[in-house]
Design an enzyme around this catalytic site. Structure first.
Site, short mmCIF file in Angstrom:
data_model
loop_
_atom_site.label_atom_id
_atom_site.label_comp_id
_atom_site.label_asym_id
_atom_site.label_seq_id
_atom_site.Cartn_x
_atom_site.Cartn_y
_atom_site.Cartn_z
N TYR A 118 42.98 45.92 36.28
CA TYR A 118 44.35 45.93 35.75
C TYR A 118 45.15 47.04 36.42
O TYR A 118 44.61 48.10 36.73
CB TYR A 118 44.33 46.24 34.25
N HIS A 126 47.67 40.64 31.89
CA HIS A 126 46.42 40.00 32.27
C HIS A 126 45.94 40.71 33.53
O HIS A 126 46.76 41.17 34.33
CB HIS A 126 46.62 38.52 32.55
N LYS A 157 44.39 34.84 39.24
CA LYS A 157 44.04 36.21 39.62
C LYS A 157 43.75 36.23 41.12
O LYS A 157 43.27 35.25 41.67
CB LYS A 157 42.82 36.70 38.85
#
Length: 181
Positions: A118, A126, A157
């Site tokens: 993160y 997220h 991601k």
């Protein structure tokens, strides 16, 4: 100084105020019994993994004790981690580097990677990155790269390979992205 008790492969901060402070200082650990905490306003002990415990211990942010109340050294935590965590040396090297760069590093197990990373912290965003740690001289099956890329793309991601080796080997980060022809 925040005090934790080493219990198997985890360390637990039982003092709830200290647990909140530690969590607020960098999203370290997981509050027991709270699957998705929203900030540090919780009333629970904090469970730390061995990578987090070692990192905090090395930085002088944590004192670790065994169940009998004896102080546990950095070397003892490191030995335990080496014994029970496959490729510990590589994982810890990358974990420490990412933390030193200001990222929040959590387990990526549910995504099939080593870390979910993160920029700000869980509950605030997220995780934008999934990181897989490998030895720089390790061969990788191209199909594994495709699988990892597809998975990371499906959960929105970026997939990063962190390539490194023993102690002085630098870490190389490779960001893999889907491209449309």
């Amino acid at each position: 100084m925040i005090r934790a008790v080493l219990l198997g492969l985890r360390a637990v901060v039982f003092d709830r105020e200290a647990a909140r402070r530690l969590y607020a200082s960098g999203y370290y650990g997981k509050p027991l019994g709270i699957p998705k905490p929203r900030g540090s306003n919780f009333d629970a002990p904090l469970e730390l993994g061995l990578l987090e415990t070692l990192h905090l211990l090395e930085r002088g942010m944590l004192e670790v004790y065994d169940e009998e109340g004896h102080r546990v050294s950095v070397e003892e935590v490191r030995r335990r981690a080496e014994r029970f965590i496959p490729k510990f040396e590589l994982l810890y090297k990358v974990y420490r580097d990412l933390r030193d760069r200001g990222y929040v590093v959590r387990s990526g197990l549910k995504y099939g990677s080593d870390f979910a990373v993160y920029e700000r912290g869980p509950g605030l965003e997220h995780a934008p990155y999934l990181v897989h740690v490998m030895r720089v001289d390790e061969e990788i099956d191209p199909l594994e790269i495709v699988r990892a890329g597809r998975l990371s793309h499906s959960v929105r991601k970026a997939f990063i390979l962190a390539l490194t080796g023993p102690r002085d080997t630098p870490i190389r980060y490779l960001l893999l992205k889907w491209s449309k022809p």
